[in-house]
Motif scaffolding. Structure first.
Motif, PDB file in Angstrom:
ATOM      1  N   ALA A 164       0.825  -1.211   0.000  1.00 25.79           N
ATOM      2  CA  ALA A 164       0.000   0.000   0.000  1.00 25.79           C
ATOM      3  C   ALA A 164       0.859   1.261   0.000  1.00 25.79           C
ATOM      4  O   ALA A 164       0.443   2.305  -0.496  1.00 25.79           O
ATOM      5  N   ALA A 165       2.077   1.134   0.548  1.00 32.40           N
ATOM      6  CA  ALA A 165       3.017   2.261   0.565  1.00 32.40           C
ATOM      7  C   ALA A 165       3.781   2.379  -0.744  1.00 32.40           C
ATOM      8  O   ALA A 165       4.561   3.324  -0.930  1.00 32.40           O
ATOM      9  N   GLY A 166       3.580   1.423  -1.649  1.00 30.59           N
ATOM     10  CA  GLY A 166       4.319   1.431  -2.899  1.00 30.59           C
ATOM     11  C   GLY A 166       5.706   0.843  -2.768  1.00 30.59           C
ATOM     12  O   GLY A 166       6.607   1.159  -3.569  1.00 30.59           O
ATOM     13  N   MET A 167       5.907  -0.027  -1.786  1.00 31.24           N
ATOM     14  CA  MET A 167       7.211  -0.617  -1.512  1.00 31.24           C
ATOM     15  C   MET A 167       7.190  -2.122  -1.753  1.00 31.24           C
ATOM     16  O   MET A 167       6.165  -2.773  -1.547  1.00 31.24           O
ATOM     17  N   LYS A 168       8.316  -2.668  -2.172  1.00 27.39           N
ATOM     18  CA  LYS A 168       8.430  -4.114  -2.273  1.00 27.39           C
ATOM     19  C   LYS A 168       8.691  -4.687  -0.883  1.00 27.39           C
ATOM     20  O   LYS A 168       9.116  -3.976   0.029  1.00 27.39           O
ATOM     21  N   CYS A 169       8.424  -5.997  -0.750  1.00 30.04           N
ATOM     22  CA  CYS A 169       8.458  -6.582   0.589  1.00 30.04           C
ATOM     23  C   CYS A 169       9.115  -7.958   0.587  1.00 30.04           C
ATOM     24  O   CYS A 169       8.791  -8.816  -0.237  1.00 30.04           O
ATOM     25  N   ILE A 170      10.036  -8.147   1.536  1.00 32.51           N
ATOM     26  CA  ILE A 170      10.612  -9.455   1.843  1.00 32.51           C
ATOM     27  C   ILE A 170       9.908  -9.970   3.083  1.00 32.51           C
ATOM     28  O   ILE A 170       9.842  -9.269   4.098  1.00 32.51           O
ATOM     29  N   ALA A 171       9.370 -11.174   3.026  1.00 41.11           N
ATOM     30  CA  ALA A 171       8.646 -11.740   4.161  1.00 41.11           C
ATOM     31  C   ALA A 171       9.474 -12.835   4.830  1.00 41.11           C
ATOM     32  O   ALA A 171      10.065 -13.681   4.151  1.00 41.11           O
ATOM     33  N   LEU A 172       9.479 -12.811   6.150  1.00 39.39           N
ATOM     34  CA  LEU A 172      10.166 -13.820   6.955  1.00 39.39           C
ATOM     35  C   LEU A 172       9.160 -14.813   7.510  1.00 39.39           C
ATOM     36  O   LEU A 172       8.082 -14.423   7.969  1.00 39.39           O
ATOM     37  N   THR A 173       9.526 -16.080   7.542  1.00 36.71           N
ATOM     38  CA  THR A 173       8.626 -17.119   8.053  1.00 36.71           C
ATOM     39  C   THR A 173       8.822 -17.348   9.550  1.00 36.71           C
ATOM     40  O   THR A 173       8.646 -18.456  10.038  1.00 36.71           O
ATOM     41  N   THR A 174       9.165 -16.294  10.284  1.00 38.58           N
ATOM     42  CA  THR A 174       9.397 -16.433  11.723  1.00 38.58           C
ATOM     43  C   THR A 174       8.110 -16.469  12.531  1.00 38.58           C
ATOM     44  O   THR A 174       8.093 -16.981  13.655  1.00 38.58           O
ATOM     45  N   THR A 175       7.030 -15.913  11.984  1.00 37.65           N
ATOM     46  CA  THR A 175       5.755 -15.857  12.702  1.00 37.65           C
ATOM     47  C   THR A 175       4.664 -16.635  11.984  1.00 37.65           C
ATOM     48  O   THR A 175       3.887 -17.355  12.611  1.00 37.65           O
ATOM     49  N   TYR A 176       4.603 -16.479  10.666  1.00 39.25           N
ATOM     50  CA  TYR A 176       3.605 -17.181   9.850  1.00 39.25           C
ATOM     51  C   TYR A 176       4.305 -18.122   8.877  1.00 39.25           C
ATOM     52  O   TYR A 176       5.420 -17.848   8.426  1.00 39.25           O
ATOM     53  N   ASP A 177       3.638 -19.226   8.548  1.00 38.07           N
ATOM     54  CA  ASP A 177       4.166 -20.138   7.539  1.00 38.07           C
ATOM     55  C   ASP A 177       4.156 -19.456   6.167  1.00 38.07           C
ATOM     56  O   ASP A 177       3.371 -18.537   5.920  1.00 38.07           O
ATOM     57  N   ALA A 178       5.017 -19.952   5.280  1.00 37.06           N
ATOM     58  CA  ALA A 178       5.167 -19.351   3.958  1.00 37.06           C
ATOM     59  C   ALA A 178       3.854 -19.285   3.192  1.00 37.06           C
ATOM     60  O   ALA A 178       3.645 -18.365   2.392  1.00 37.06           O
ATOM     61  N   GLN A 179       2.959 -20.238   3.425  1.00 37.19           N
ATOM     62  CA  GLN A 179       1.699 -20.265   2.683  1.00 37.19           C
ATOM     63  C   GLN A 179       0.845 -19.032   2.936  1.00 37.19           C
ATOM     64  O   GLN A 179      -0.011 -18.680   2.123  1.00 37.19           O
ATOM     65  N   TYR A 180       1.068 -18.351   4.074  1.00 37.35           N
ATOM     66  CA  TYR A 180       0.303 -17.150   4.391  1.00 37.35           C
ATOM     67  C   TYR A 180       1.003 -15.870   3.924  1.00 37.35           C
ATOM     68  O   TYR A 180       0.462 -14.777   4.088  1.00 37.35           O
ATOM     69  N   LEU A 181       2.190 -16.012   3.358  1.00 40.31           N
ATOM     70  CA  LEU A 181       3.004 -14.847   3.004  1.00 40.31           C
ATOM     71  C   LEU A 181       3.208 -14.735   1.497  1.00 40.31           C
ATOM     72  O   LEU A 181       4.106 -14.038   1.032  1.00 40.31           O
ATOM     73  N   GLY A 182       2.364 -15.401   0.744  1.00 39.05           N
ATOM     74  CA  GLY A 182       2.546 -15.498  -0.692  1.00 39.05           C
ATOM     75  C   GLY A 182       2.466 -14.182  -1.441  1.00 39.05           C
ATOM     76  O   GLY A 182       2.934 -14.103  -2.585  1.00 39.05           O
ATOM     77  N   ASP A 183       1.886 -13.148  -0.850  1.00 33.71           N
ATOM     78  CA  ASP A 183       1.787 -11.861  -1.535  1.00 33.71           C
ATOM     79  C   ASP A 183       3.093 -11.068  -1.488  1.00 33.71           C
ATOM     80  O   ASP A 183       3.215 -10.040  -2.164  1.00 33.71           O
TER      81      ASP A 183
END
Length: 204
Positions: A164-183
């Motif tokens: 929403a801020a117009g930024m790219k994002c790297i997601a870490l699987t430290t809290t949620y499994d990868a399946q929830y971070l697919g965006d």
């Protein structure tokens, strides 16, 4: 940082003191990824006790000194900070829903305060994730355009806020499994695997 167990304890103890319900489902529904005042206001409104907002916040924050020294950055986060600071390729900012006192304590304990170029904490903005406000303010403090920033997050709401801020994002699987971070634009298990080349390629 490994703050979740301590937040759950402080919130649970506060709710018990005030005769209010609390469990992990309630935490994720009302408190996760939100600034404290917004979360408490929503929670107490739902349970028809809005008059308790200030008392609730005072009780919850009174627990912080008891566990402040036990909250630490993940080792991979420290490794990443040091790598970025050593290579001097990018500016570093922290944008968080935690308090300024908590972040200052963590940085002081980790001896890393000198390598952070900007800090945005819960006192600095009102709308929590998935609103982009925290990330936009961080970019402003870094004196860069939003599309020049890359966010590191660990939650779906954080990913949504970054985009929403117009930024790219790297997601870490430290809290949620990868399946929830697919965006996210990139999903990794640890920041130890992220270097300047990774960020440069993601930014291009």
């Amino acid at each position: 940082a490994n703050s979740l167990p301590f937040d759950l304890y402080a919130l649970g103890t506060t709710c018990e003191r005030l005769g209010l319900p609390f469990d992990e489902d309630i935490y994720h529904r009302f408190f996760a990824n939100k600034t404290l005042r917004v979360a408490v206001s929503n929670y107490l409104t739902y349970y028809h006790r809005p008059e308790l907002v200030d008392e609730f916040i005072a009780l919850k924050t009174s627990h912080e000194p008891q566990y402040a020294n036990q909250i630490e950055f993940h080792q991979s986060t420290l490794f990443f900070m040091d790598r970025m600071a050593r290579e001097k390729a990018f500016k570093l900012a922290i944008a968080t829903g935690s308090s300024r006192t908590q972040i200052d304590d963590m940085l002081r304990k980790a001896h890393r305060g000198h390598i952070i170029d900007a800090i945005v904490t819960s006192e600095d903005y009102e709308r929590s994730k998935p609103s982009p406000d925290a990330f936009l303010l961080a970019a402003q403090k870094l004196e860069i355009m939003p599309n020049e920033a890359i966010v590191i997050e660990d939650s779906p709401a954080g990913i949504e806020a970054a985009h929403a801020a117009g930024m790219k994002c790297i997601a870490l699987t430290t809290t949620y499994d990868a399946q929830y971070l697919g965006d996210a634009d990139l999903v990794v298990d640890t920041l130890a695997s992220v270097d300047t080349d990774t960020i440069t390629q993601l930014a291009s």
